[in-house]
Design an enzyme around this catalytic site. Sequence first.
Site, PDB file in Angstrom:
ATOM      1  N   HIS A 117      -8.187   5.833  -0.216  1.00 30.73           N
ATOM      2  CA  HIS A 117      -9.294   4.725  -0.854  1.00 30.73           C
ATOM      3  C   HIS A 117     -10.116   5.817  -0.862  1.00 30.73           C
ATOM      4  CE1 HIS A 117      -7.441   2.875   4.039  1.00 30.73           C
ATOM      5  NE2 HIS A 117      -6.827   2.064   2.199  1.00 30.73           N
ATOM      6  N   LYS A 150      -5.424  -8.816  14.818  1.00 29.31           N
ATOM      7  CA  LYS A 150      -4.959  -6.918  14.712  1.00 29.31           C
ATOM      8  C   LYS A 150      -5.479  -6.907  14.657  1.00 29.31           C
ATOM      9  CE  LYS A 150      -2.976  -6.391   9.958  1.00 29.31           C
ATOM     10  NZ  LYS A 150      -3.803  -5.845   8.754  1.00 29.31           N
ATOM     11  N   ARG A 203       0.383   1.109  -3.903  1.00 25.08           N
ATOM     12  CA  ARG A 203       1.234   2.637  -3.872  1.00 25.08           C
ATOM     13  C   ARG A 203       2.398   1.806  -4.114  1.00 25.08           C
ATOM     14  NH1 ARG A 203      -0.680   2.871   2.072  1.00 25.08           N
ATOM     15  NH2 ARG A 203      -1.253   0.891   1.494  1.00 25.08           N
ATOM     16  N   SER A 247      -2.992   4.147   6.468  1.00 25.80           N
ATOM     17  CA  SER A 247      -3.575   4.223   7.577  1.00 25.80           C
ATOM     18  C   SER A 247      -2.401   4.136   8.646  1.00 25.80           C
ATOM     19  CB  SER A 247      -4.633   3.196   7.270  1.00 25.80           C
ATOM     20  OG  SER A 247      -5.465   3.154   6.512  1.00 25.80           O
TER      21      SER A 247
HETATM   22  P1  ADP Z   1      -5.186  -3.917   3.987  1.00 26.01           P
HETATM   23  O1  ADP Z   1      -4.951  -4.277   5.490  1.00 26.01           O
HETATM   24  O2  ADP Z   1      -6.351  -4.946   3.678  1.00 26.01           O
HETATM   25  O3  ADP Z   1      -4.000  -3.952   3.354  1.00 26.01           O
HETATM   26  P2  ADP Z   1      -5.839  -1.293   4.433  1.00 26.01           P
HETATM   27  O4  ADP Z   1      -7.078  -0.536   4.582  1.00 26.01           O
HETATM   28  O5  ADP Z   1      -3.772  -1.207   4.717  1.00 26.01           O
HETATM   29  O6  ADP Z   1      -5.758  -2.843   3.891  1.00 26.01           O
HETATM   30  O7  ADP Z   1      -6.043  -0.920   2.690  1.00 26.01           O
HETATM   31  C1  ADP Z   1      -6.589  -1.371   1.472  1.00 26.01           C
HETATM   32  C2  ADP Z   1      -6.339  -1.135   0.323  1.00 26.01           C
HETATM   33  O8  ADP Z   1      -6.202   0.374  -0.260  1.00 26.01           O
HETATM   34  C3  ADP Z   1      -5.176  -2.124  -0.623  1.00 26.01           C
HETATM   35  O9  ADP Z   1      -4.999  -2.732  -1.378  1.00 26.01           O
HETATM   36  C4  ADP Z   1      -4.108  -0.819  -0.386  1.00 26.01           C
HETATM   37  O10 ADP Z   1      -3.255  -1.759  -0.705  1.00 26.01           O
HETATM   38  C5  ADP Z   1      -5.045   0.530  -0.927  1.00 26.01           C
HETATM   39  N1  ADP Z   1      -4.610   1.776  -0.246  1.00 26.01           N
HETATM   40  C6  ADP Z   1      -4.267   1.535   1.284  1.00 26.01           C
HETATM   41  N2  ADP Z   1      -3.819   3.146   0.740  1.00 26.01           N
HETATM   42  C7  ADP Z   1      -3.872   3.496  -0.625  1.00 26.01           C
HETATM   43  C8  ADP Z   1      -3.363   4.902  -1.223  1.00 26.01           C
HETATM   44  N3  ADP Z   1      -3.061   5.569  -0.698  1.00 26.01           N
HETATM   45  N4  ADP Z   1      -3.551   4.943  -1.973  1.00 26.01           N
HETATM   46  C9  ADP Z   1      -4.106   3.935  -2.787  1.00 26.01           C
HETATM   47  N5  ADP Z   1      -4.307   2.770  -2.114  1.00 26.01           N
HETATM   48  C10 ADP Z   1      -4.571   2.898  -1.213  1.00 26.01           C
END
Ligand code: ADP
Length: 150
Positions: free
Chosen positions: A18, A42, A91, A129
């Site tokens: 992120h 959630k 990703r 995450s």
């Molecule tokens: P959500 O539950 O809204 O998907 P996340 O916190 O999982 O929220 O992710 C937020 C954003 O960050 C999403 O666009 C996700 O694809 C992106 N993201 C998560 N992990 C990575 C990573 N390792 N590299 C690039 N983008 C990521």
Amino acid sequence: MSKIAIFPGSFDPFTKGHEDVVLRGLKIFDELIIGIGLNSKKQRYFEKELISEKIAEAFSSHSQVQVKIFKGLTAEFAKENNANFILRGLRNTTDFEFENTISQINRDLWEGLETVFLITSPEYASISSTVIREIHKFDRNVDKYLPYKL
Ligand code: ADP
């Protein structure tokens, strides 16, 4: 006109993947608002307040970055913050399938709201995450995946 983007997500927790999206996003946008979205369905693992503090700490030297917690529609959150752009990371094809639908809907909800995607940097592609929560549950240290210490 200054370009304002929101970077919405669950950020449970906010990872180095992120952080990479935010730092690269800063080359495109003048202001970036990281929005910790609350999803009523959630249950969170990490407290939203803790993550919000940690993100603010991680970007304390970047005055263009703000952190906010929001409820409800991402499009509304963007509008409230005068942001014309949503920033998201991609990703893999699973991310793409999901993002494809959501970005169409967001543009429908608020005409002109564009989603900008950044393809993940290879070194962070495997950080998620979900996996970090799993490792943390089993009392293993997760610091190397995070841009701050828990
Ligand atoms: P959500 O539950 O809204 O998907 P996340 O916190 O999982 O929220 O992710 C937020 C954003 O960050 C999403 O666009 C996700 O694809 C992106 N993201 C998560 N992990 C990575 C990573 N390792 N590299 C690039 N983008 C990521």
